[in-house]
Motif scaffolding. Structure first.
Motif, short mmCIF file in Angstrom:
data_model
loop_
_atom_site.label_atom_id
_atom_site.label_comp_id
_atom_site.label_asym_id
_atom_site.label_seq_id
_atom_site.Cartn_x
_atom_site.Cartn_y
_atom_site.Cartn_z
N HIS A 1 0.86 -1.19 0.00
CA HIS A 1 0.00 0.00 0.00
C HIS A 1 0.89 1.23 0.00
O HIS A 1 1.89 1.27 0.70
N GLY A 2 0.52 2.23 -0.78
CA GLY A 2 1.25 3.50 -0.80
C GLY A 2 0.29 4.66 -0.67
O GLY A 2 -0.88 4.56 -1.06
N TYR A 3 0.80 5.74 -0.13
CA TYR A 3 0.01 6.95 0.06
C TYR A 3 0.92 8.15 -0.15
O TYR A 3 2.08 8.13 0.25
N ASP A 4 0.39 9.19 -0.78
CA ASP A 4 1.13 10.43 -0.91
C ASP A 4 0.15 11.60 -0.91
O ASP A 4 -1.00 11.46 -1.35
N LEU A 5 0.61 12.73 -0.40
CA LEU A 5 -0.18 13.95 -0.34
C LEU A 5 0.76 15.13 -0.59
O LEU A 5 1.89 15.12 -0.10
N HIS A 6 0.30 16.08 -1.37
CA HIS A 6 1.05 17.33 -1.57
C HIS A 6 0.10 18.52 -1.48
O HIS A 6 -1.03 18.45 -1.95
N ARG A 7 0.60 19.60 -0.87
CA ARG A 7 -0.13 20.86 -0.92
C ARG A 7 -0.12 21.35 -2.36
O ARG A 7 0.78 21.03 -3.13
N LEU A 8 -1.11 22.14 -2.72
CA LEU A 8 -1.21 22.71 -4.06
C LEU A 8 -0.90 24.20 -4.01
O LEU A 8 -1.16 24.86 -3.02
N GLN A 9 -0.34 24.69 -5.12
CA GLN A 9 -0.01 26.11 -5.25
C GLN A 9 -0.41 26.59 -6.65
O GLN A 9 -0.60 25.79 -7.56
N SER A 10 -0.52 27.89 -6.80
CA SER A 10 -0.82 28.47 -8.11
C SER A 10 0.42 28.39 -8.99
O SER A 10 1.55 28.45 -8.52
N GLY A 11 0.18 28.26 -10.29
CA GLY A 11 1.27 28.21 -11.25
C GLY A 11 1.72 26.79 -11.53
O GLY A 11 1.37 25.84 -10.82
N GLY A 12 2.49 26.63 -12.58
CA GLY A 12 3.04 25.33 -12.93
C GLY A 12 2.02 24.40 -13.53
O GLY A 12 1.02 24.82 -14.09
N ARG A 13 2.29 23.09 -13.39
CA ARG A 13 1.37 22.09 -13.94
C ARG A 13 1.23 20.93 -12.97
O ARG A 13 2.14 20.63 -12.20
N LEU A 14 0.08 20.29 -13.05
CA LEU A 14 -0.24 19.18 -12.17
C LEU A 14 -0.10 17.88 -12.94
O LEU A 14 -0.82 17.63 -13.90
N MET A 15 0.84 17.04 -12.48
CA MET A 15 1.07 15.73 -13.07
C MET A 15 0.39 14.68 -12.20
O MET A 15 0.55 14.67 -10.98
N LEU A 16 -0.37 13.80 -12.84
CA LEU A 16 -1.01 12.68 -12.14
C LEU A 16 -0.92 11.45 -13.04
O LEU A 16 -1.33 11.50 -14.20
N GLY A 17 -0.38 10.38 -12.50
CA GLY A 17 -0.26 9.16 -13.28
C GLY A 17 0.63 9.31 -14.49
O GLY A 17 0.48 8.58 -15.46
N GLY A 18 1.56 10.26 -14.44
CA GLY A 18 2.46 10.50 -15.55
C GLY A 18 1.92 11.43 -16.61
O GLY A 18 2.58 11.69 -17.61
N LEU A 19 0.73 11.97 -16.40
CA LEU A 19 0.10 12.87 -17.37
C LEU A 19 -0.08 14.26 -16.78
O LEU A 19 -0.38 14.39 -15.59
N CYS A 20 0.00 15.27 -17.61
CA CYS A 20 -0.34 16.63 -17.17
C CYS A 20 -1.86 16.75 -17.23
O CYS A 20 -2.45 16.63 -18.30
N VAL A 21 -2.48 16.97 -16.07
CA VAL A 21 -3.94 17.05 -16.01
C VAL A 21 -4.43 18.48 -15.83
O VAL A 21 -5.63 18.72 -15.95
N ALA A 22 -3.53 19.42 -15.53
CA ALA A 22 -3.94 20.82 -15.36
C ALA A 22 -2.73 21.73 -15.45
O ALA A 22 -1.63 21.37 -15.05
N GLU A 23 -2.96 22.91 -15.97
CA GLU A 23 -1.97 23.99 -16.00
C GLU A 23 -2.45 25.06 -15.03
O GLU A 23 -3.64 25.21 -14.80
N GLY A 24 -1.50 25.78 -14.43
CA GLY A 24 -1.87 26.87 -13.53
C GLY A 24 -2.03 26.43 -12.09
O GLY A 24 -2.39 27.24 -11.22
N ILE A 25 -1.82 25.17 -11.83
CA ILE A 25 -1.87 24.62 -10.47
C ILE A 25 -0.80 23.53 -10.40
O ILE A 25 -0.62 22.78 -11.36
N SER A 26 -0.10 23.46 -9.28
CA SER A 26 0.96 22.45 -9.15
C SER A 26 1.16 22.08 -7.69
O SER A 26 0.79 22.82 -6.79
N PRO A 27 1.77 20.92 -7.47
CA PRO A 27 2.05 20.51 -6.10
C PRO A 27 3.29 21.22 -5.57
O PRO A 27 4.19 21.59 -6.33
N VAL A 28 3.33 21.43 -4.28
CA VAL A 28 4.54 21.90 -3.62
C VAL A 28 5.37 20.63 -3.42
O VAL A 28 4.99 19.76 -2.62
N ALA A 29 6.46 20.50 -4.18
CA ALA A 29 7.21 19.25 -4.16
C ALA A 29 8.64 19.47 -4.63
O ALA A 29 8.93 20.44 -5.33
#
Length: 174
Positions: free
Chosen positions: A22-50
């Motif tokens: 079992h695995g779990y991960d959580l990241h805060r979100l911030q404005s700007g950048g891009r959001l990657m999920l499952g290896g795909l870009c699913v949104a622009e203008g929002i990104s994880p703090v990572a």
């Protein structure tokens, strides 16, 4: 990759036919950048703090693989204070760990992922994520399930301030 000085084949007892992680991960979100999920870009203008690309789906998958094998967690293998992993694509973490899993004589039988996010809406991305993850793991898309849900306005995820994912993997000997 070694854990406590041992190679993957030394760590994985040959008499275990099945292993579950079992695995779990959580990241805060911030404005700007891009959001990657499952290896795909699913949104622009929002990104994880990572430190890396912050793909919570692939980070949870890595932890599930490591957990199934008894090899610790993602932070032990890809520390967020190591400059070589700065802005790294999370698929590198998956392929590195999965190669070790295969070397130890195991294959993925199935993977179940749950993403928790208020934003963006993920319905249109679930099938492409399934295909991308299946490709990374050299398995059929039918062996991967991706679900998405919300936290109904509760906590940081519910307020759209964070995103999380759970992954459960079943491995078997080859």
């Amino acid at each position: 990759m070694t854990v406590d000085g041992q190679t993957p084949t030394q760590l994985a007892p040959a008499n275990l036919t099945f292993r579950i992680g079992h695995g779990y991960d959580l990241h805060r979100l911030q404005s700007g950048g891009r959001l990657m999920l499952g290896g795909l870009c699913v949104a622009e203008g929002i990104s994880p703090v990572a430190h890396s690309d912050g793909d919570v789906v692939l980070h949870a998958l890595v932890d599930a693989l490591l957990g199934a094998m008894g090899w610790g967690d993602i932070g032990e293998h890809f520390p967020n204070n190591d400059p070589q992993w700065k802005d790294a694509a999370s698929r590198v973490f998956v392929t590195t760990v999965f190669d070790k899993v295969r070397t130890a004589g195991y294959a993925v039988q199935n993977l179940d992922v749950t993403i928790l996010a208020e934003r963006p809406k993920l319905k249109a991305f679930k099938r492409p994520m399934t295909a991308a993850i299946a490709t990374l793991l050299s398995i059929a898309p039918e062996q991967v399930n991706v679900k998405a849900g919300t936290n109904e306005g509760c906590d940081a995820i519910g307020r759209g301030e964070a995103i999380a994912a759970h992954a459960v993997v079943l491995l078997s000997t080859v």
